[in-house]
Write an enzyme that holds these catalytic residues in place. Structure first.
Site, short mmCIF file in Angstrom:
data_model
loop_
_atom_site.label_atom_id
_atom_site.label_comp_id
_atom_site.label_asym_id
_atom_site.label_seq_id
_atom_site.Cartn_x
_atom_site.Cartn_y
_atom_site.Cartn_z
N HIS A 65 0.85 -1.19 0.00
CA HIS A 65 0.00 0.00 0.00
C HIS A 65 0.89 1.25 0.00
O HIS A 65 1.96 1.27 0.62
CB HIS A 65 -0.93 0.00 1.21
CG HIS A 65 -2.15 -0.86 1.00
ND1 HIS A 65 -2.84 -1.43 2.05
CD2 HIS A 65 -2.80 -1.24 -0.14
CE1 HIS A 65 -3.87 -2.13 1.56
NE2 HIS A 65 -3.86 -2.03 0.25
N ASP A 67 1.02 4.14 1.40
CA ASP A 67 1.51 4.82 2.60
C ASP A 67 2.66 4.08 3.26
O ASP A 67 3.21 4.56 4.26
CB ASP A 67 0.36 5.04 3.60
CG ASP A 67 -0.34 3.76 4.01
OD1 ASP A 67 -0.58 2.90 3.14
OD2 ASP A 67 -0.65 3.61 5.21
N HIS A 142 -4.59 -8.95 5.90
CA HIS A 142 -4.86 -7.62 5.38
C HIS A 142 -5.48 -7.79 3.98
O HIS A 142 -5.59 -8.90 3.47
CB HIS A 142 -3.56 -6.81 5.33
CG HIS A 142 -3.77 -5.34 5.21
ND1 HIS A 142 -4.71 -4.65 5.92
CD2 HIS A 142 -3.13 -4.39 4.45
CE1 HIS A 142 -4.65 -3.37 5.62
NE2 HIS A 142 -3.71 -3.19 4.72
N ASP A 213 0.14 -3.88 8.54
CA ASP A 213 -1.31 -3.70 8.68
C ASP A 213 -1.98 -5.07 8.74
O ASP A 213 -1.68 -5.97 7.95
CB ASP A 213 -1.87 -2.91 7.51
CG ASP A 213 -1.41 -1.46 7.52
OD1 ASP A 213 -0.58 -1.11 8.38
OD2 ASP A 213 -1.88 -0.69 6.67
N HIS A 271 0.38 3.64 13.48
CA HIS A 271 -0.59 3.60 12.38
C HIS A 271 -1.96 4.08 12.87
O HIS A 271 -2.96 3.37 12.82
CB HIS A 271 -0.68 2.18 11.81
CG HIS A 271 -1.21 2.12 10.41
ND1 HIS A 271 -2.55 1.98 10.14
CD2 HIS A 271 -0.59 2.19 9.21
CE1 HIS A 271 -2.74 1.95 8.83
NE2 HIS A 271 -1.56 2.08 8.24
#
Length: 306
Positions: A65, A67, A142, A213, A271
């Site tokens: 991802h 970010d 995730h 994540d 996060h």
């Protein structure tokens, strides 16, 4: 050894939190810094710390991802001009990280002045091992392939028992170093010294688990069990548990529950969604500490000794 949080926000940067990146500073132990994720503007964040880009020898990407990876091209390029010439760097990450790095460097016509190796993760297990460290990885839960990393510092020999050596007639000198470095040492008079007989208890190595994540899952417990440090995402507070599940994330309380179940020593939450402002921080921590008292909420530039 210390953890340096460079970005602690979720999804997109805010005025107080940049996107994901955390450095494991081991310059005192092995003269290296390892970077976990490299969100946009990570190189800017590094400028506000005492970290040296040339000391960053390994980058571990948890998932693809934006970010967590958009800061890679800029950092890799700038490292060439920050005394990083001829300083090798290795990147670990999910399948696709190689294409991302090579494509961005090629399209921007960026020529690095140091060798780079990219290793894609295809399965759980031992990622690599050195004389000092061992790193394992595990796939998490995730929306796309996301991994956690378990970093194990190997145990170190105990201190030399100087008084015991003196008692058996061995005076201080270069021989002490020889005894500590070798399992068996033969003295000039023919006597044999076994290292284990003159060493104190071994110094137990630290264990740091850094998860990407993920949803909460008890399947993660064996992987992180008994870690000294757990770095875990805390995108939402407990009242948003259903939203966390829907978006493949975790809450602060879920992270605390996992830390308790896995007998973690210290939990660092990161996060954090930009929906939470400064006035929400205390309640985020308090909620988690009701479950796991040894919890901290990391901010950008937080530094924690390990």
């Amino acid at each position: 050894m210390e953890l340096v949080f460079l970005g602690t926000g979720a999804g997109l940067p805010s005025k107080t939190r940049n996107v994901s990146a955390v450095a494991l500073n081991m310059t005192q132990e092995i003269n290296e810094v390892w970077l976990f994720d490299c969100g946009e503007a990570t190189q800017h964040q590094i400028l506000h710390t005492n970290l040296k880009p040339r000391k960053i020898t390994k980058i571990f990407i948890t998932h693809l991802h934006g970010d967590h990876i958009y800061g890679l091209p800029g950092f890799l390029s700038s490292r060439s001009f920050q005394s990083g010439e001829n300083q090798p760097l290795c990147i670990y990450g999910p399948i696709g990280i190689k294409e991302f790095v090579e494509s961005t460097l090629r399209l921007s016509q960026t020529n690095l002045t140091y060798p780079i190796t990219i290793k894609e993760i295809t399965e759980d297990g031992n990622l690599f091992e050195t004389n000092e460290m061992m790193v394992e990885t595990k796939k998490l839960q995730h929306g796309i392939d996301s991994y956690g990393y378990r970093i194990k510092e190997k145990d170190k020999p105990g201190e030399l028992l100087v008084d015991k050596l003196k008692q058996i007639g061995i005076a201080p000198g270069p021989i002490y170093q020889q005894i500590k470095e070798n399992e068996i040492t033969t003295l000039d008079n023919g006597s044999i010294i076994y290292r284990n007989d003159v060493l104190g208890p071994a110094k137990k190595g630290k264990v740091i688990s850094i998860l990407g994540d993920t949803r909460y899952s008890i399947d993660h417990i064996p992987f992180i069990k008994f870690s000294d440090i757990l770095v875990h995402e805390s995108t939402f507070t407990q009242d948003k548990e259903l939203l966390a599940f829907e978006y493949n994330h975790s809450t602060n309380v879920q992270a605390a529950k996992l830390a308790k179940e896995a007998n973690i020593n210290k939990l660092y939450l990161t996060h954090v969604s930009s929906r939470y402002q400064a006035e929400d921080i205390d309640s985020i921590i308090e909620e988690a500490r009701k479950i796991f008292p040894s919890t901290w909420l990391a901010n950008d530039f937080s530094v924690y000794e390990i």
